[in-house]
Design a protein around this motif. Structure first.
Motif, PDB file in Angstrom:
ATOM      1  N   ILE A 244       0.801  -1.305  -0.049  1.00  0.00           N
ATOM      2  CA  ILE A 244       0.012  -0.044   0.044  1.00  0.00           C
ATOM      3  C   ILE A 244       0.761   1.150   0.191  1.00  0.00           C
ATOM      4  O   ILE A 244       1.969   1.155   0.596  1.00  0.00           O
ATOM      5  CB  ILE A 244      -1.045   0.105   1.034  1.00  0.00           C
ATOM      6  CG1 ILE A 244      -2.333   1.097   0.937  1.00  0.00           C
ATOM      7  CG2 ILE A 244      -0.144   0.387   2.488  1.00  0.00           C
ATOM      8  CD1 ILE A 244      -3.300   0.785   2.135  1.00  0.00           C
ATOM      9  N   PRO A 245       0.358   2.297  -0.503  1.00  0.00           N
ATOM     10  CA  PRO A 245       1.350   3.483  -0.579  1.00  0.00           C
ATOM     11  C   PRO A 245       1.255   4.031   0.732  1.00  0.00           C
ATOM     12  O   PRO A 245       0.252   4.387   1.388  1.00  0.00           O
ATOM     13  CB  PRO A 245       0.511   4.494  -1.523  1.00  0.00           C
ATOM     14  CG  PRO A 245      -0.147   3.802  -2.514  1.00  0.00           C
ATOM     15  CD  PRO A 245      -0.548   2.417  -1.600  1.00  0.00           C
ATOM     16  N   LYS A 246       2.558   4.434   1.232  1.00  0.00           N
ATOM     17  CA  LYS A 246       2.864   4.795   2.753  1.00  0.00           C
ATOM     18  C   LYS A 246       3.612   5.997   2.866  1.00  0.00           C
ATOM     19  O   LYS A 246       4.631   6.085   1.901  1.00  0.00           O
ATOM     20  CB  LYS A 246       3.559   3.699   3.394  1.00  0.00           C
ATOM     21  CG  LYS A 246       2.503   2.436   3.717  1.00  0.00           C
ATOM     22  CD  LYS A 246       3.261   1.367   4.408  1.00  0.00           C
ATOM     23  CE  LYS A 246       4.468   0.906   3.385  1.00  0.00           C
ATOM     24  NZ  LYS A 246       3.950   0.108   2.093  1.00  0.00           N
ATOM     25  N   ILE A 247       3.185   6.837   3.674  1.00  0.00           N
ATOM     26  CA  ILE A 247       3.992   7.945   4.326  1.00  0.00           C
ATOM     27  C   ILE A 247       4.269   7.608   5.761  1.00  0.00           C
ATOM     28  O   ILE A 247       3.476   7.666   6.471  1.00  0.00           O
ATOM     29  CB  ILE A 247       3.556   9.385   4.037  1.00  0.00           C
ATOM     30  CG1 ILE A 247       3.325   9.745   2.640  1.00  0.00           C
ATOM     31  CG2 ILE A 247       4.211  10.319   4.709  1.00  0.00           C
ATOM     32  CD1 ILE A 247       2.620  10.965   2.315  1.00  0.00           C
TER      33      ILE A 247
ATOM     34  N   MET B 192     -13.158  -6.744   1.773  1.00  0.00           N
ATOM     35  CA  MET B 192     -13.194  -5.493   1.297  1.00  0.00           C
ATOM     36  C   MET B 192     -11.899  -5.267   0.179  1.00  0.00           C
ATOM     37  O   MET B 192     -11.032  -6.097   0.318  1.00  0.00           O
ATOM     38  CB  MET B 192     -12.621  -4.495   2.257  1.00  0.00           C
ATOM     39  CG  MET B 192     -12.718  -3.153   1.844  1.00  0.00           C
ATOM     40  SD  MET B 192     -14.352  -2.251   1.958  1.00  0.00           S
ATOM     41  CE  MET B 192     -14.797  -2.468   3.839  1.00  0.00           C
ATOM     42  N   PRO B 193     -12.245  -4.673  -0.986  1.00  0.00           N
ATOM     43  CA  PRO B 193     -11.705  -4.688  -2.102  1.00  0.00           C
ATOM     44  C   PRO B 193     -10.228  -3.846  -1.659  1.00  0.00           C
ATOM     45  O   PRO B 193     -10.398  -2.845  -0.977  1.00  0.00           O
ATOM     46  CB  PRO B 193     -12.418  -3.732  -3.395  1.00  0.00           C
ATOM     47  CG  PRO B 193     -14.010  -4.106  -2.753  1.00  0.00           C
ATOM     48  CD  PRO B 193     -13.763  -4.129  -1.348  1.00  0.00           C
ATOM     49  N   ALA B 194      -9.231  -4.284  -2.168  1.00  0.00           N
ATOM     50  CA  ALA B 194      -7.938  -3.709  -2.097  1.00  0.00           C
ATOM     51  C   ALA B 194      -7.771  -2.782  -3.232  1.00  0.00           C
ATOM     52  O   ALA B 194      -7.044  -3.080  -4.167  1.00  0.00           O
ATOM     53  CB  ALA B 194      -6.760  -4.641  -2.123  1.00  0.00           C
ATOM     54  N   VAL B 195      -8.220  -1.552  -3.115  1.00  0.00           N
ATOM     55  CA  VAL B 195      -8.315  -0.596  -4.141  1.00  0.00           C
ATOM     56  C   VAL B 195      -7.061   0.092  -4.682  1.00  0.00           C
ATOM     57  O   VAL B 195      -7.107   0.514  -5.723  1.00  0.00           O
ATOM     58  CB  VAL B 195      -9.569   0.774  -3.950  1.00  0.00           C
ATOM     59  CG1 VAL B 195     -10.865   0.081  -3.668  1.00  0.00           C
ATOM     60  CG2 VAL B 195      -8.863   1.268  -2.706  1.00  0.00           C
TER      61      VAL B 195
ATOM     62  N   ASN C 251      -3.992  -3.573  -8.417  1.00  0.00           N
ATOM     63  CA  ASN C 251      -4.662  -3.539  -9.877  1.00  0.00           C
ATOM     64  C   ASN C 251      -4.994  -5.017 -10.170  1.00  0.00           C
ATOM     65  O   ASN C 251      -4.852  -5.423 -11.386  1.00  0.00           O
ATOM     66  CB  ASN C 251      -3.498  -3.148 -10.973  1.00  0.00           C
ATOM     67  CG  ASN C 251      -1.885  -4.027 -11.087  1.00  0.00           C
ATOM     68  OD1 ASN C 251      -2.056  -4.947 -10.446  1.00  0.00           O
ATOM     69  ND2 ASN C 251      -1.313  -3.242 -11.826  1.00  0.00           N
ATOM     70  N   ASP C 252      -5.083  -5.960  -9.218  1.00  0.00           N
ATOM     71  CA  ASP C 252      -5.419  -7.316  -9.356  1.00  0.00           C
ATOM     72  C   ASP C 252      -7.023  -7.625  -9.086  1.00  0.00           C
ATOM     73  O   ASP C 252      -7.048  -8.810  -8.889  1.00  0.00           O
ATOM     74  CB  ASP C 252      -4.481  -8.460  -8.835  1.00  0.00           C
ATOM     75  CG  ASP C 252      -4.246  -8.104  -7.111  1.00  0.00           C
ATOM     76  OD1 ASP C 252      -5.276  -7.098  -6.722  1.00  0.00           O
ATOM     77  OD2 ASP C 252      -3.719  -8.610  -6.588  1.00  0.00           O
ATOM     78  N   ARG C 253      -7.663  -6.611  -8.842  1.00  0.00           N
ATOM     79  CA  ARG C 253      -9.005  -6.933  -8.116  1.00  0.00           C
ATOM     80  C   ARG C 253      -9.230  -7.729  -6.930  1.00  0.00           C
ATOM     81  O   ARG C 253     -10.291  -8.215  -6.601  1.00  0.00           O
ATOM     82  CB  ARG C 253      -9.812  -7.454  -9.296  1.00  0.00           C
ATOM     83  CG  ARG C 253     -10.040  -6.427 -10.564  1.00  0.00           C
ATOM     84  CD  ARG C 253     -11.193  -7.115 -11.399  1.00  0.00           C
ATOM     85  NE  ARG C 253     -10.706  -8.567 -12.196  1.00  0.00           N
ATOM     86  CZ  ARG C 253     -11.506  -9.376 -12.630  1.00  0.00           C
ATOM     87  NH1 ARG C 253     -12.882  -9.232 -12.557  1.00  0.00           N
ATOM     88  NH2 ARG C 253     -11.245 -10.540 -12.820  1.00  0.00           N
ATOM     89  N   GLY C 254      -8.194  -7.791  -6.102  1.00  0.00           N
ATOM     90  CA  GLY C 254      -8.126  -8.583  -5.108  1.00  0.00           C
ATOM     91  C   GLY C 254      -9.024  -8.031  -3.876  1.00  0.00           C
ATOM     92  O   GLY C 254      -9.486  -6.820  -3.708  1.00  0.00           O
TER      93      GLY C 254
END
Length: 452
Positions: free
Chosen positions: A68-71, A376-379, A382-385
């Motif tokens: 996941i994108p993180k800061i 919950m979708p992992a939005v 890009n794999d529709r997981g």
């Protein structure tokens, strides 16, 4: 409340030009803090994580959160740790240094570069407000009259941390003396990686009046805006600890989102202003808004030490029950809220509703969350997981799958592990948009619709 509206009414016209153009989409980024060190009241320093250990925490967390994108803002990176030597922030804590580096500053810069491999932007947690009498800058700030004052002319004390009084920096006088700009410029020169990070966090960044200078809180807030714009001119987003209505357009993110009420959530989308959580210690806050509109995971209270076995279960639970829902809801339009109190339901675009009483998230007729069971979708991928987590376990569970899976009849089942990320388990069968399988409690799963 009157002061809040008044500040916004006075200052709103000056923030329109900010245009809400930021380097990061904070609504689609997991923003957290990582606590490194703090001064020991008995002398010395208490270290939670070195820079090298911090990278391992980031690597493990990246696996657990599926890239996941993180800061991550580093707390206590400077001098002797958290809340030490402000308003100076010009050197790193030597106890955090890697053995192979000559200085701790080299190790800090190494960490910021290496963390990029793990979908993580590392930046700094600083303070633009506090001043301590043991700071290298203290004599200059007193001599040049850069500290706010009480009506009797005494220096304004705003708290006590590490057994030292914290004094309020005067934003107007600091700016006009060029010291705001000096602090920013010097830090960026010391840590060039900040420019690529494009973000920095200012703790306890609050405007207060200086009665001894006949300066109002509104005047100080205007100079706070100037500082934010100066950071922006250097290519850096500045974020803050608390929500400030007059900083909408200047600040995209707040650590504690207690200052927003229900009407604010409906007025301002997460892409304009968002935050990690609602501080539970502020009892007057409407804490239910965190579920209705999504709340993220602080991280900082969980990452205690370098042994991830000591905190991985707590991280999995907090992440799985908060962050996927936060990302999912932040992508939707907030339409309205019906009902009152515990009977409220938040309505979104794409047929999504969030019921407070039932603790559910539903899209049309499919349940994406039912209390502490989430599918919950992992939005961000890009794999529709789909993430699947059941805190108490489901020996004979039946779960709805996302509409984006279409007519898929099978899915690939994975475990999510801190060591290796996704670990394939087996193929599972779907029937009429539902998955039936045994789910172990406190175990994170991931499913991807099969292409066959």
């Amino acid at each position: 409340m009157k002061m809040r509206v008044f500040l916004l009414g006075i200052l709103l016209c000056s923030c329109i030009h900010a245009a809400w153009a930021f380097n990061h989409d904070y609504s689609q980024t997991w923003v957290s803090k990582l606590f490194l060190s703090k001064p020991d009241p008995a002398g010395g320093c208490i270290v939670n994580l070195t820079f090298e250990q911090a990278l391992e925490v980031i690597r493990v967390t990246d696996n657990q959160s599926l890239g996941i994108p993180k800061i991550v803002y580093l707390v206590g990176w400077q001098y002797n740790g958290h809340d030490d030597k402000y308003p100076a922030f010009f050197d790193a804590n030597p106890l955090l240094k890697r053995p192979s580096d000559k200085t701790a500053l080299e190790s800090l810069r190494w960490l910021m570069r290496e963390a990029r491999k793990y979908h993580t932007t590392v930046s700094l947690h600083i303070n633009m407000t506090d001043a301590y009498d043991d700071s290298p800058l203290w004599d200059e700030y007193v001599e040049k009259d850069l500290i706010s004052k009480n009506a009797d002319g005494s220096l304004k004390v705003i708290g006590e941390y590490n057994n030292r009084k914290a004094y309020q920096v005067n934003y107007q006088r600091e700016w006009e003396a060029g010291y705001t700009q000096m602090r920013i410029d010097k830090l960026l020169a010391l840590v060039p990686e900040l420019k690529e990070a494009g973000t920095i966090h200012s703790d306890a960044w609050i405007a207060r009046p200086s009665e001894g200078h006949n300066e109002s809180v509104i005047n100080e807030a205007l100079y706070q805006q100037r500082a934010a714009l100066y950071w922006k001119s250097k290519g850096i987003d500045i974020t803050s600890e608390w929500v400030m209505d007059y900083m909408i357009g200047y600040v995209p993110y707040a650590w504690h989102f207690n200052g927003f009420n229900q009407a604010d959530y409906l007025k301002y989308p997460a892409s304009v202003y968002t935050g990690t959580g609602i501080n539970p210690d502020i009892r007057s806050s409407d804490h239910a808004l965190g579920f209705l509109f999504g709340t993220s995971c602080y991280g900082e209270p969980i990452w205690k030490g370098a042994d991830y076995n000591a905190w991985k279960d707590a991280l999995v639970k907090d992440f799985m029950l908060k962050v996927p829902q936060y990302f999912f809801l932040n992508r939707l339009e907030r339409d309205s809220v019906s009902g009152t109190g515990e009977n409220r339901v938040a309505w979104y675009s794409d047929g999504v509703s969030v019921s407070l009483k039932d603790s559910t998230v539903v899209q049309y007729d499919r349940v994406l969350r039912n209390r502490n069971t989430v599918c919950m979708p992992a939005v961000w991928r890009n794999d529709r997981g789909m993430l699947l987590y059941c805190e108490e376990g489901c020996p004979d569970g039946s779960f709805d799958v996302p509409y984006c899976w279409g007519t898929a009849k099978k899915a690939e089942l994975y475990l999510i592990t801190p060591e290796n990320g996704l670990v394939y388990q087996r193929e599972v069968t779907l029937k009429q948009g539902k998955l039936k399988m045994k789910v172990e409690g406190k175990t994170p799963y991931y499913l991807i619709p099969s292409r066959r």
